[in-house]
Design a protein around this motif. Structure first.
Motif, PDB file in Angstrom:
ATOM      1  N   ARG A  46      36.522  39.461  36.063  1.00 36.06           N
ATOM      2  CA  ARG A  46      35.726  38.228  36.156  1.00 36.06           C
ATOM      3  C   ARG A  46      36.507  37.029  35.669  1.00 36.06           C
ATOM      4  O   ARG A  46      36.436  35.935  36.246  1.00 36.06           O
ATOM      5  N   ARG A  49      39.008  36.097  38.327  1.00 35.36           N
ATOM      6  CA  ARG A  49      38.339  35.413  39.434  1.00 35.36           C
ATOM      7  C   ARG A  49      37.981  33.989  39.049  1.00 35.36           C
ATOM      8  O   ARG A  49      38.114  33.063  39.856  1.00 35.36           O
ATOM      9  N   TRP A  50      37.505  33.788  37.797  1.00 41.34           N
ATOM     10  CA  TRP A  50      37.148  32.439  37.351  1.00 41.34           C
ATOM     11  C   TRP A  50      38.381  31.545  37.329  1.00 41.34           C
ATOM     12  O   TRP A  50      38.321  30.387  37.719  1.00 41.34           O
ATOM     13  N   GLU A  93      30.376  31.173  41.741  1.00 43.32           N
ATOM     14  CA  GLU A  93      30.118  31.798  40.431  1.00 43.32           C
ATOM     15  C   GLU A  93      29.105  32.924  40.562  1.00 43.32           C
ATOM     16  O   GLU A  93      29.294  34.014  40.035  1.00 43.32           O
ATOM     17  N   ILE A  97      32.292  35.626  41.433  1.00 38.38           N
ATOM     18  CA  ILE A  97      32.815  35.832  40.086  1.00 38.38           C
ATOM     19  C   ILE A  97      31.978  36.854  39.325  1.00 38.38           C
ATOM     20  O   ILE A  97      32.513  37.744  38.675  1.00 38.38           O
TER      21      ILE A  97
END
Length: 100
Positions: A46, A49-50, A93, A97
């Motif tokens: 995560r 990905r962010w 998001e 994410i």
């Protein structure tokens, strides 16, 4: 455009690029983890990905600012474009994410 105006715009553009690079390097990870609740600890995937999504959003905002200033339509469409960018980041998001 005066030379002072050009220098200021160039410095702002460089700041955006540095901000995106810091996000890609992981120097802004605490911002992401700080914004989450205590029960919502992110995985390494995560966070990666962010990093990518945030850096792309910052660079896309930079491109939008440059294009709108070149085309001289910043007053008409920029607020809608940046609103769409924010909505797009919120959707990314939620859908990508936070994907388990």
């Amino acid at each position: 455009m005066s030379p002072l105006h050009a220098i200021i715009v160039t410095l702002i553009c460089l700041a955006f690029v540095v901000f995106a690079l810091l996000a890609l390097m992981g120097k802004l990870d605490r911002w992401y983890t700080w914004s989450l609740g205590a029960e919502d600890k992110p995985s390494e995937q995560r966070v990666m990905r962010w990093r990518m999504a945030f850096a792309v959003e910052v660079l896309l905002a930079l491109v939008l600012m440059i294009v709108f200033n070149i085309l001289d339509v910043a007053d008409k469409y920029s607020s809608w474009a940046f609103f769409a960018l924010c909505v797009g980041m919120a959707l990314i998001e939620r859908l990508w994410i936070r994907k388990v």
